[in-house]
Design a protein around this motif. Structure first.
Motif, PDB file in Angstrom:
ATOM      1  N   GLY A  43      28.061  22.402 -87.408  1.00 29.47           N
ATOM      2  CA  GLY A  43      27.402  21.630 -86.351  1.00 29.47           C
ATOM      3  C   GLY A  43      25.922  21.511 -86.659  1.00 29.47           C
ATOM      4  N   ILE A  44      25.395  20.304 -86.532  1.00 31.28           N
ATOM      5  CA  ILE A  44      24.005  20.049 -86.910  1.00 31.28           C
ATOM      6  C   ILE A  44      23.258  19.406 -85.739  1.00 31.28           C
ATOM      7  N   GLY A  45      22.087  19.930 -85.454  1.00 26.09           N
ATOM      8  CA  GLY A  45      21.181  19.278 -84.510  1.00 26.09           C
ATOM      9  C   GLY A  45      19.965  18.818 -85.284  1.00 26.09           C
ATOM     10  N   ASP A 103      16.788  30.748 -80.031  1.00 22.85           N
ATOM     11  CA  ASP A 103      17.754  30.249 -81.010  1.00 22.85           C
ATOM     12  C   ASP A 103      18.668  29.162 -80.447  1.00 22.85           C
ATOM     13  N   ALA A 104      18.305  28.603 -79.283  1.00 20.75           N
ATOM     14  CA  ALA A 104      19.180  27.630 -78.609  1.00 20.75           C
ATOM     15  C   ALA A 104      19.546  26.458 -79.523  1.00 20.75           C
ATOM     16  N   GLY A 105      18.604  26.034 -80.382  1.00 23.87           N
ATOM     17  CA  GLY A 105      18.856  24.888 -81.257  1.00 23.87           C
ATOM     18  C   GLY A 105      19.996  25.142 -82.223  1.00 23.87           C
ATOM     19  N   ASN A 158      21.428  14.952 -81.600  1.00 23.89           N
ATOM     20  CA  ASN A 158      19.994  15.212 -81.566  1.00 23.89           C
ATOM     21  C   ASN A 158      19.699  16.589 -80.984  1.00 23.89           C
ATOM     22  N   ASP A 159      18.495  17.066 -81.232  1.00 24.12           N
ATOM     23  CA  ASP A 159      18.175  18.469 -80.953  1.00 24.12           C
ATOM     24  C   ASP A 159      18.252  18.844 -79.475  1.00 24.12           C
ATOM     25  N   VAL A 160      17.968  17.894 -78.577  1.00 23.71           N
ATOM     26  CA  VAL A 160      18.054  18.240 -77.145  1.00 23.71           C
ATOM     27  C   VAL A 160      19.506  18.188 -76.663  1.00 23.71           C
TER      28      VAL A 160
END
Lengths: 314, 314
Positions: free
Chosen positions: A67-69, A297-299, A112-114
């Motif tokens: 999984g990538i943000g 580390d949420a991202g 996206n990151d959010v």
């Protein structure tokens, strides 16, 4: 034990980790993005970092997906970058999903990151009990994500949730996005600094603080009246925007994360009061204002959580 | 031929019709709401009006369900009224769906009046080609509806889409909802009249128009500069709000309906220009501003269209 590999691509660093179904991190790894080297170099770093995590996995450990943000506007279905600004030069158009799938032959999810932070909150955090909520990431800028019926609202190409570019003053200053008076100009780190500079100029510089958001918030917390003038504007503007989000989405919760929201209880409580005042009674009762639960580390946790979420495990 | 019975419950009148799967109306019927008689009387009128339509159906005509649109905030799942203000006194709490199902033994769908207009646009109108769009109903007030992946965004209890109560000025005048500077205070019929009165007062009353929205718009269209001052504010405020909706939802289209939007091409074009200026390039390209397609009967057509939409026919 099964793991998901999470990757969080930002403008200054790329974070990697193996994350278990309970959100526990293993084999953390971090490299500088060096975005100025161009998109192909960033893609090579991305693949090398994933290799690094795979090599660190023990015999009894396997990974089921990646999984990538990423910073920028992402087309989730295609796994491509619709638009990335100066944070990641040349990253626009990058086909992240197909590049990574081709190399690793596992399911790959890119968002996206959010949006991935919202997934982290949904799977492990403050959003667990809610089918509909709004996430606000208050940092240098302001990002947002909208969850409805347990799923991210994406819109035409995955650009939905640009809540930092909702205006709270149609006569306000011009924003880089084209609009005027965007909430990002008032309640982000840079927005608070901007209001601080204006207030300093009007007071002829007789302040006990530098016009930087952290300084201003600290001065406000110890009762400095000039910092209070700045923060009064910040809280009224942000309260207005949040009330508008509540009227728009009728969410069960608004979850506040990012550096700005970590500045202490005073900010959170002042904002909560302001939102209460500005929201219609029926909607207000149905909605709670909550601090983000998943921390620094949420991202990377959210990036990995996509694997569990979209497989239907969580 | 199969029909759906549509009912549009407003503060002054209740409209009934049989509507075929193509959106054609048959056996139209209209009664005054007389809301002051209380909720039970309104419910009796509702049932009697449906009886009237059923009685009018010919031998070869049958009806498969009843779709209802009502003023107020509606819980779609339960088919109940969460909140109705002074428009329909005592209507809050009314269990519309169960009352009507009990009497007619057919599937019944109940939603708020703007959501059913969005359904009308989705099934028959400007929204047919779009999976994600926003509807704005610009009338005496401003209502909204948000469609994502072909479905209405409802939120916690069906209150989502109160887009008239999104603020465009956090220092603006107080709105009845609790917020300040709501877009309804600028771009609804009453909002335009309010700005007209302010402008008249500042100009010491030397205007060729009365401070009523239709008057002001007509004066603006023939080039009156004072009316131009009013409409400049209206269009900047509404353009700002629409840009915010585009940034929030990344819709493929924003559909404008209601009395205000029927005032002519000049208003529509001026708004389109303003929205273009205020929206970020990627989002703007993905989104079209469109006039509503379904006309004056949109409320009753959309109410009935729920039957076809949720059965999966349309």
């Amino acid at each position: 034990m099964e793991y998901a590999i999470g990757v969080d691509i930002g403008g200054t660093k790329i974070q990697f980790a193996a994350v278990d179904p309970n959100g526990q991190l293993l084999h953390k790894h971090l490299v500088p993005t060096e975005a100025q080297l161009g998109p192909n170099q960033v893609m090579e770093k991305l693949k090398a970092g994933i290799d690094h995590i795979i090599a660190a996995l023990q015999t009894a450990e396997s990974y089921v997906g990646i999984g990538i943000g990423s910073a920028g506007q992402i087309d989730f279905q295609a796994g491509t970058v619709v638009f990335a600004g100066d944070t990641l030069p040349g990253w626009t158009g990058m086909q992240i999903k197909s590049h990574v799938e081709e190399r690793f032959h596992k399911p790959v999810y890119v968002d996206n990151d959010v949006n991935v932070i919202a997934v982290a909150e949904k799977v492990y955090g403050a959003g667990q009990d809610y089918a509909s909520f709004v996430c606000l990431a208050l940092g240098t800028g302001i990002g947002g994500a909208i969850v409805e019926s347990g799923q991210l609202v994406r819109g035409a190409f995955g650009g939905a949730g640009e809540l930092g570019h909702v205006s709270v003053d149609f006569n306000g200053p011009r924003c880089g996005c084209g609009n005027y008076g965007c909430i990002e100009l008032y309640a982000s780190g840079t927005g608070i600094a901007r209001l601080g500079r204006e207030t300093l100029a009007a007071s002829r510089g007789k302040a006990s603080w530098e016009p930087q958001s952290r300084d201003i918030i600290q001065a406000w917390q110890r009762g400095d009246p000039l910092a209070g003038q700045v923060m009064d504007q910040v809280i009224r503007a942000l309260g207005t925007a949040v009330a508008g989000f509540i009227h728009s989405f009728n969410p069960e919760a608004v979850i506040l994360g990012g550096g700005m929201s970590e500045t202490g209880l005073l900010f959170f409580e002042a904002l909560d009061n302001e939102v209460q005042t500005r929201t219609s009674p029926g909607m207000r009762k149905a909605c709670r204002l909550l601090p983000a639960y998943v921390g620094a580390d949420a991202g990377v946790i959210g990036a990995a959580a996509q694997v569990w979420h979209y497989r239907g495990n969580r």
